[in-house]
Design a protein around this motif. Structure first.
Motif, PDB file in Angstrom:
ATOM      1  N   ALA A 151       0.775  -1.343   0.039  1.00 51.22           N
ATOM      2  CA  ALA A 151      -0.109  -0.077  -0.254  1.00 51.22           C
ATOM      3  C   ALA A 151       0.820   1.168  -0.053  1.00 51.22           C
ATOM      4  O   ALA A 151       0.572   2.303  -0.625  1.00 51.22           O
ATOM      5  CB  ALA A 151      -0.867  -0.018   1.241  1.00 51.22           C
ATOM      6  N   GLY A 152       1.915   1.247   0.639  1.00 46.87           N
ATOM      7  CA  GLY A 152       2.688   2.219   0.790  1.00 46.87           C
ATOM      8  C   GLY A 152       3.544   2.634  -0.584  1.00 46.87           C
ATOM      9  O   GLY A 152       3.685   3.768  -0.938  1.00 46.87           O
ATOM     10  N   ALA A 153       3.766   1.532  -1.000  1.00 48.63           N
ATOM     11  CA  ALA A 153       4.477   1.841  -2.600  1.00 48.63           C
ATOM     12  C   ALA A 153       3.567   2.338  -3.421  1.00 48.63           C
ATOM     13  O   ALA A 153       3.655   3.202  -4.077  1.00 48.63           O
ATOM     14  CB  ALA A 153       4.882   0.258  -2.926  1.00 48.63           C
ATOM     15  N   LEU A 154       2.383   1.598  -3.490  1.00 49.53           N
ATOM     16  CA  LEU A 154       0.909   2.170  -4.416  1.00 49.53           C
ATOM     17  C   LEU A 154       0.641   3.974  -4.202  1.00 49.53           C
ATOM     18  O   LEU A 154       0.992   4.648  -5.079  1.00 49.53           O
ATOM     19  CB  LEU A 154      -0.050   1.651  -3.993  1.00 49.53           C
ATOM     20  CG  LEU A 154      -1.482   2.146  -4.855  1.00 49.53           C
ATOM     21  CD1 LEU A 154      -0.994   1.742  -6.297  1.00 49.53           C
ATOM     22  CD2 LEU A 154      -2.689   1.145  -4.292  1.00 49.53           C
ATOM     23  N   VAL A 155       0.858   4.260  -2.881  1.00 48.74           N
ATOM     24  CA  VAL A 155       0.637   5.581  -2.590  1.00 48.74           C
ATOM     25  C   VAL A 155       1.839   6.554  -2.964  1.00 48.74           C
ATOM     26  O   VAL A 155       1.740   7.703  -3.848  1.00 48.74           O
ATOM     27  CB  VAL A 155       0.184   5.974  -1.344  1.00 48.74           C
ATOM     28  CG1 VAL A 155       0.298   7.480  -0.960  1.00 48.74           C
ATOM     29  CG2 VAL A 155      -1.020   5.280  -0.921  1.00 48.74           C
ATOM     30  N   ALA A 183     -11.294   9.706   1.707  1.00 46.66           N
ATOM     31  CA  ALA A 183     -10.720   8.309   1.331  1.00 46.66           C
ATOM     32  C   ALA A 183     -10.659   7.394   2.534  1.00 46.66           C
ATOM     33  O   ALA A 183     -10.194   8.017   3.567  1.00 46.66           O
ATOM     34  CB  ALA A 183      -9.231   8.431   0.932  1.00 46.66           C
ATOM     35  N   HIS A 184     -10.982   6.320   2.311  1.00 49.69           N
ATOM     36  CA  HIS A 184     -10.952   5.237   3.485  1.00 49.69           C
ATOM     37  C   HIS A 184      -9.669   4.358   3.195  1.00 49.69           C
ATOM     38  O   HIS A 184      -9.929   3.257   2.622  1.00 49.69           O
ATOM     39  CB  HIS A 184     -12.116   4.299   3.499  1.00 49.69           C
ATOM     40  CG  HIS A 184     -13.577   5.332   3.835  1.00 49.69           C
ATOM     41  ND1 HIS A 184     -13.637   5.764   5.006  1.00 49.69           N
ATOM     42  CD2 HIS A 184     -14.455   5.708   3.138  1.00 49.69           C
ATOM     43  CE1 HIS A 184     -15.043   6.815   5.116  1.00 49.69           C
ATOM     44  NE2 HIS A 184     -15.193   6.530   3.817  1.00 49.69           N
ATOM     45  N   GLY A 185      -8.638   4.643   3.783  1.00 50.15           N
ATOM     46  CA  GLY A 185      -7.454   3.670   3.634  1.00 50.15           C
ATOM     47  C   GLY A 185      -6.608   4.033   2.303  1.00 50.15           C
ATOM     48  O   GLY A 185      -7.129   5.015   1.485  1.00 50.15           O
ATOM     49  N   PRO A 186      -5.428   3.662   2.255  1.00 52.73           N
ATOM     50  CA  PRO A 186      -4.312   4.133   1.206  1.00 52.73           C
ATOM     51  C   PRO A 186      -4.777   3.760  -0.060  1.00 52.73           C
ATOM     52  O   PRO A 186      -4.555   4.642  -1.086  1.00 52.73           O
ATOM     53  CB  PRO A 186      -3.102   3.239   1.857  1.00 52.73           C
ATOM     54  CG  PRO A 186      -3.437   2.190   2.444  1.00 52.73           C
ATOM     55  CD  PRO A 186      -4.689   2.606   3.004  1.00 52.73           C
ATOM     56  N   PHE A 187      -5.727   2.757  -0.644  1.00 52.37           N
ATOM     57  CA  PHE A 187      -5.777   2.293  -1.699  1.00 52.37           C
ATOM     58  C   PHE A 187      -6.849   3.445  -2.430  1.00 52.37           C
ATOM     59  O   PHE A 187      -6.339   3.977  -3.512  1.00 52.37           O
ATOM     60  CB  PHE A 187      -6.386   1.104  -2.006  1.00 52.37           C
ATOM     61  CG  PHE A 187      -6.531   0.615  -3.350  1.00 52.37           C
ATOM     62  CD1 PHE A 187      -5.601  -0.605  -3.697  1.00 52.37           C
ATOM     63  CD2 PHE A 187      -7.533   0.902  -4.332  1.00 52.37           C
ATOM     64  CE1 PHE A 187      -5.606  -0.910  -5.143  1.00 52.37           C
ATOM     65  CE2 PHE A 187      -7.452   0.439  -5.707  1.00 52.37           C
ATOM     66  CZ  PHE A 187      -6.585  -0.559  -6.036  1.00 52.37           C
ATOM     67  N   GLU A 188      -7.860   3.961  -1.479  1.00 52.77           N
ATOM     68  CA  GLU A 188      -8.698   4.841  -2.081  1.00 52.77           C
ATOM     69  C   GLU A 188      -8.003   6.261  -2.163  1.00 52.77           C
ATOM     70  O   GLU A 188      -8.212   7.051  -2.850  1.00 52.77           O
ATOM     71  CB  GLU A 188      -9.898   5.048  -1.007  1.00 52.77           C
ATOM     72  CG  GLU A 188     -10.788   4.200  -1.253  1.00 52.77           C
ATOM     73  CD  GLU A 188     -12.197   4.436  -0.599  1.00 52.77           C
ATOM     74  OE1 GLU A 188     -12.436   5.384  -0.230  1.00 52.77           O
ATOM     75  OE2 GLU A 188     -13.179   3.444  -0.491  1.00 52.77           O
ATOM     76  N   ARG A 189      -6.811   6.397  -1.216  1.00 49.57           N
ATOM     77  CA  ARG A 189      -6.228   7.584  -1.412  1.00 49.57           C
ATOM     78  C   ARG A 189      -5.346   7.749  -2.631  1.00 49.57           C
ATOM     79  O   ARG A 189      -5.073   8.833  -3.428  1.00 49.57           O
ATOM     80  CB  ARG A 189      -5.019   7.692  -0.279  1.00 49.57           C
ATOM     81  CG  ARG A 189      -4.098   9.239  -0.320  1.00 49.57           C
ATOM     82  CD  ARG A 189      -3.411   8.881   0.780  1.00 49.57           C
ATOM     83  NE  ARG A 189      -2.213  10.134   0.788  1.00 49.57           N
ATOM     84  CZ  ARG A 189      -1.138  10.142   1.234  1.00 49.57           C
ATOM     85  NH1 ARG A 189      -0.625   9.291   1.963  1.00 49.57           N
ATOM     86  NH2 ARG A 189      -0.312  11.279   1.114  1.00 49.57           N
TER      87      ARG A 189
END
Length: 202
Positions: A151-155, A183-189
């Protein structure tokens, strides 16, 4: 964890979604403008082939990045070309090779790590596009959010995508950034950073 390993994880998560696509689904609408699911899958497979060619030393030839037909087996086309791309990334790492990516900014050459990061984002976001088209977007997002490193890499890579009008718009790969406060969580961010509406429905 190495970014190539994270990319391999992103492929597996996206493939689990793509595996559920049947020929009857290919006319469904997607979050990608006016693309239906077939056009989206043709784009994804074409990107796999373009990145693989670049990883093996091809120059900035846009013809190598053309959409590729998926017939009635989008899952098979996705997995075959993704596996080839993983092998190509390994070859590029062994050769310490930079990649020409003619669809991105000035074309490069880009460091391998950055190229892998771009493809990781594409894989996860387009995997979500497929899931959203099928009406099941939450599973992929939850799986990524449960993996803090992925998730950190994605963001982090999503934040690198330029936000100016020359890079965003209806005829570009990404729309204007959306507000992230809902946003609810890193993916939505990440989706919001890339101009995707996490609440999109067919």
């Amino acid at each position: 964890m190495e970014l190539t390993a994270l990319y391999a994880r992103s492929v597996e998560l996206a493939a689990e979604v793509v595996d559920t696509v049947t020929p009857e689904h290919l006319e469904l609408a997607t979050p990608c403008g006016d693309w239906n699911l077939r056009r989206l899958m043709e784009h994804v497979v074409g990107q796999h082939q373009g990145f693989a060619a670049a990883a093996r030393g091809a120059g900035p030839d846009l013809a190598l990045w053309a959409d590729a037909p998926v017939g009635d087996d989008p899952a098979g086309a996705f997995r075959r070309t993704a596996e080839d791309l993983k092998a190509a990334f390994a070859e590029a790492a062994a050769a310490d090779r930079k990649l020409w990516l003619p669809e991105i900014r000035d074309g490069g050459p880009f460091p391998l790590e950055l190229a892998v990061g771009f493809q990781l984002v594409d894989t996860l976001v387009h995997g979500w596009d497929v899931a959203a088209a099928l009406g099941t977007p939450s599973g992929l997002a939850a799986a990524v959010d449960a993996d803090p490193v992925l998730a950190g890499a994605l963001v982090s890579v999503s934040e690198l995508v330029p936000a100016g009008p020359e890079s965003r718009g209806p005829d570009r790969a990404f729309r204007e950034r959306l507000r992230q406060d809902g946003a609810h969580g890193p993916f939505e961010r990440a989706l919001a950073l890339l101009g995707r509406d996490p609440a999109w429905t067919p």
